[in-house]
Design a protein around this motif. Structure first.
Motif, PDB file in Angstrom:
ATOM      1  N   GLY A 147       0.957  -8.365   5.188  1.00 40.02           N
ATOM      2  CA  GLY A 147       1.986  -7.453   4.686  1.00 40.02           C
ATOM      3  C   GLY A 147       3.384  -7.974   4.957  1.00 40.02           C
ATOM      4  O   GLY A 147       4.269  -7.909   4.097  1.00 40.02           O
ATOM      5  N   CYS A 148       3.598  -8.521   6.163  1.00 38.39           N
ATOM      6  CA  CYS A 148       4.906  -9.108   6.494  1.00 38.39           C
ATOM      7  C   CYS A 148       5.174 -10.331   5.633  1.00 38.39           C
ATOM      8  O   CYS A 148       6.294 -10.520   5.129  1.00 38.39           O
ATOM      9  N   LEU A 149       4.154 -11.156   5.450  1.00 46.96           N
ATOM     10  CA  LEU A 149       4.318 -12.372   4.659  1.00 46.96           C
ATOM     11  C   LEU A 149       4.660 -12.037   3.212  1.00 46.96           C
ATOM     12  O   LEU A 149       5.546 -12.666   2.608  1.00 46.96           O
ATOM     13  N   PHE A 150       3.994 -11.036   2.649  1.00 49.25           N
ATOM     14  CA  PHE A 150       4.254 -10.657   1.265  1.00 49.25           C
ATOM     15  C   PHE A 150       5.666 -10.090   1.108  1.00 49.25           C
ATOM     16  O   PHE A 150       6.395 -10.457   0.177  1.00 49.25           O
ATOM     17  N   SER A 151       6.065  -9.215   2.015  1.00 50.84           N
ATOM     18  CA  SER A 151       7.416  -8.641   1.952  1.00 50.84           C
ATOM     19  C   SER A 151       8.472  -9.732   2.081  1.00 50.84           C
ATOM     20  O   SER A 151       9.478  -9.729   1.362  1.00 50.84           O
ATOM     21  N   TRP A 152       8.263 -10.687   2.990  1.00 47.20           N
ATOM     22  CA  TRP A 152       9.226 -11.767   3.180  1.00 47.20           C
ATOM     23  C   TRP A 152       9.275 -12.673   1.951  1.00 47.20           C
ATOM     24  O   TRP A 152      10.347 -13.094   1.517  1.00 47.20           O
ATOM     25  N   ALA A 153       8.099 -12.959   1.373  1.00 44.43           N
ATOM     26  CA  ALA A 153       8.068 -13.840   0.201  1.00 44.43           C
ATOM     27  C   ALA A 153       8.764 -13.214  -0.998  1.00 44.43           C
ATOM     28  O   ALA A 153       9.351 -13.919  -1.824  1.00 44.43           O
ATOM     29  N   ILE A 154       8.728 -11.885  -1.100  1.00 48.49           N
ATOM     30  CA  ILE A 154       9.306 -11.213  -2.265  1.00 48.49           C
ATOM     31  C   ILE A 154      10.791 -10.906  -2.058  1.00 48.49           C
ATOM     32  O   ILE A 154      11.629 -11.241  -2.909  1.00 48.49           O
ATOM     33  N   VAL A 155      11.154 -10.272  -0.950  1.00 45.33           N
ATOM     34  CA  VAL A 155      12.549  -9.823  -0.790  1.00 45.33           C
ATOM     35  C   VAL A 155      13.156 -10.142   0.570  1.00 45.33           C
ATOM     36  O   VAL A 155      14.255  -9.677   0.883  1.00 45.33           O
ATOM     37  N   GLY A 156      12.466 -10.898   1.410  1.00 43.21           N
ATOM     38  CA  GLY A 156      12.947 -11.115   2.775  1.00 43.21           C
ATOM     39  C   GLY A 156      14.360 -11.652   2.846  1.00 43.21           C
ATOM     40  O   GLY A 156      14.699 -12.623   2.156  1.00 43.21           O
ATOM     41  N   PRO A 157      15.235 -11.065   3.697  1.00 41.38           N
ATOM     42  CA  PRO A 157      16.618 -11.542   3.817  1.00 41.38           C
ATOM     43  C   PRO A 157      16.753 -12.766   4.712  1.00 41.38           C
ATOM     44  O   PRO A 157      17.797 -13.422   4.687  1.00 41.38           O
ATOM     45  N   ASP A 158      15.739 -13.072   5.504  1.00 40.80           N
ATOM     46  CA  ASP A 158      15.813 -14.240   6.373  1.00 40.80           C
ATOM     47  C   ASP A 158      15.787 -15.526   5.549  1.00 40.80           C
ATOM     48  O   ASP A 158      15.209 -15.556   4.451  1.00 40.80           O
ATOM     49  N   PRO A 159      16.393 -16.598   6.065  1.00 39.78           N
ATOM     50  CA  PRO A 159      16.482 -17.846   5.300  1.00 39.78           C
ATOM     51  C   PRO A 159      15.114 -18.409   4.951  1.00 39.78           C
ATOM     52  O   PRO A 159      14.218 -18.464   5.787  1.00 39.78           O
ATOM     53  N   ALA A 160      14.949 -18.804   3.685  1.00 39.97           N
ATOM     54  CA  ALA A 160      13.701 -19.366   3.190  1.00 39.97           C
ATOM     55  C   ALA A 160      14.037 -20.390   2.118  1.00 39.97           C
ATOM     56  O   ALA A 160      14.159 -20.048   0.944  1.00 39.97           O
TER      57      ALA A 160
END
Length: 256
Positions: A155-168
């Motif tokens: 769930g965290c990975l999906f949220s980060w991949a879609i809209v995460g504000p942390d640098p990626a």
């Protein structure tokens, strides 16, 4: 104290310490992010506590409520609190370069790609509920523990991949992520309807399956709608920045 309480209480305490340190150094960090992270971490602690876990084990409706909080709602809050960005404000600049290098590694890029994250998240639910894995989970505490961690991390990975504000670095375009989100939302809705109509998991009483599927369908729309809203807001901001960066005709004013 179980492992979930230890891990997420520690993470909440570390985030609060980072927020306090950033404020003391005059760098500042939004209070709402602190409240969001701590609230999401405590939500996982509550739903993973022994009373909630007993309810989830004995009643499919309880299981679905726990899954919605721990696998969808709380992960979105944890991600939107931008914990990596806060951590990077409190460490030397070289750690930031190491983080960029880490997330740029090919295995991490594949794992954090929206398609991979969607397969781990929604695909994992399909495998669990449309096969005999759910019945196996109820009779294997070790497997159940692994699945709970899987859904929280996925769930965290999906949220980060879609809209995460942390640098990626090298994150797919907004249009790409929106397409993956739409497909994932459709698959989630389809799964809940299959469960309701065709009685999946078959090892669970039909009335519990139908009520659990209804909870999954209607309550699951909230975090999905929030993801869509946050992604749309990012799209609008990116278009605004692009429009502001385009120079107007010579001698004309940018003001209306």
């Amino acid at each position: 104290m179980n492992g979930f309480t230890l891990v997420f209480a520690t993470l909440a305490a570390l985030y609060a310490w980072g927020w306090w340190r950033s404020k003391r150094l005059g760098r500042g960090w939004p209070l709402w992010r602190l409240l969001l992270f701590v609230g999401s971490a405590l939500a996982i602690v509550v739903v993973m506590s022994p009373p909630s876990m007993h309810w989830a084990h004995d009643d499919f409706r309880g299981h679905m409520a726990v899954h919605l909080v721990a696998g969808m709602i709380a992960p979105l809050g944890l991600v939107m609190a931008a914990p990596v960005s806060l951590a990077l404000k409190s460490v030397p600049a070289q750690w930031g370069r190491r983080w960029v290098g880490f997330v740029s590694l090919p295995p991490i890029r594949v794992l954090s790609h929206p398609v991979t994250a969607a397969l781990l998240n929604t695909g994992g639910m399909m495998v669990l509920y449309l096969t005999d894995l759910y019945a196996a989970m109820r009779h294997s505490p070790g497997f159940a523990l692994w699945l709970h961690w899987h859904f929280i991390i996925a769930g965290c990975l999906f949220s980060w991949a879609i809209v995460g504000p942390d640098p990626a670095p090298r994150r797919p375009s907004l249009e790409w992520r929106f397409g993956v989100l739409v497909v994932s939302m459709a698959a989630h809705a389809m799964l809940s309807k299959w469960m309701y109509r065709f009685h999946f998991p078959a090892s669970v009483p039909l009335d519990q399956v139908r009520q659990g599927a209804e909870l999954m369908f209607y309550a699951g729309e909230l975090p999905e709608a929030l993801l869509a809203y946050l992604l749309a807001r990012q799209w609008v901001r990116s278009r605004y920045r692009e429009a502001a960066a385009v120079p107007g005709p010579r001698g004309s004013s940018s003001c209306p």
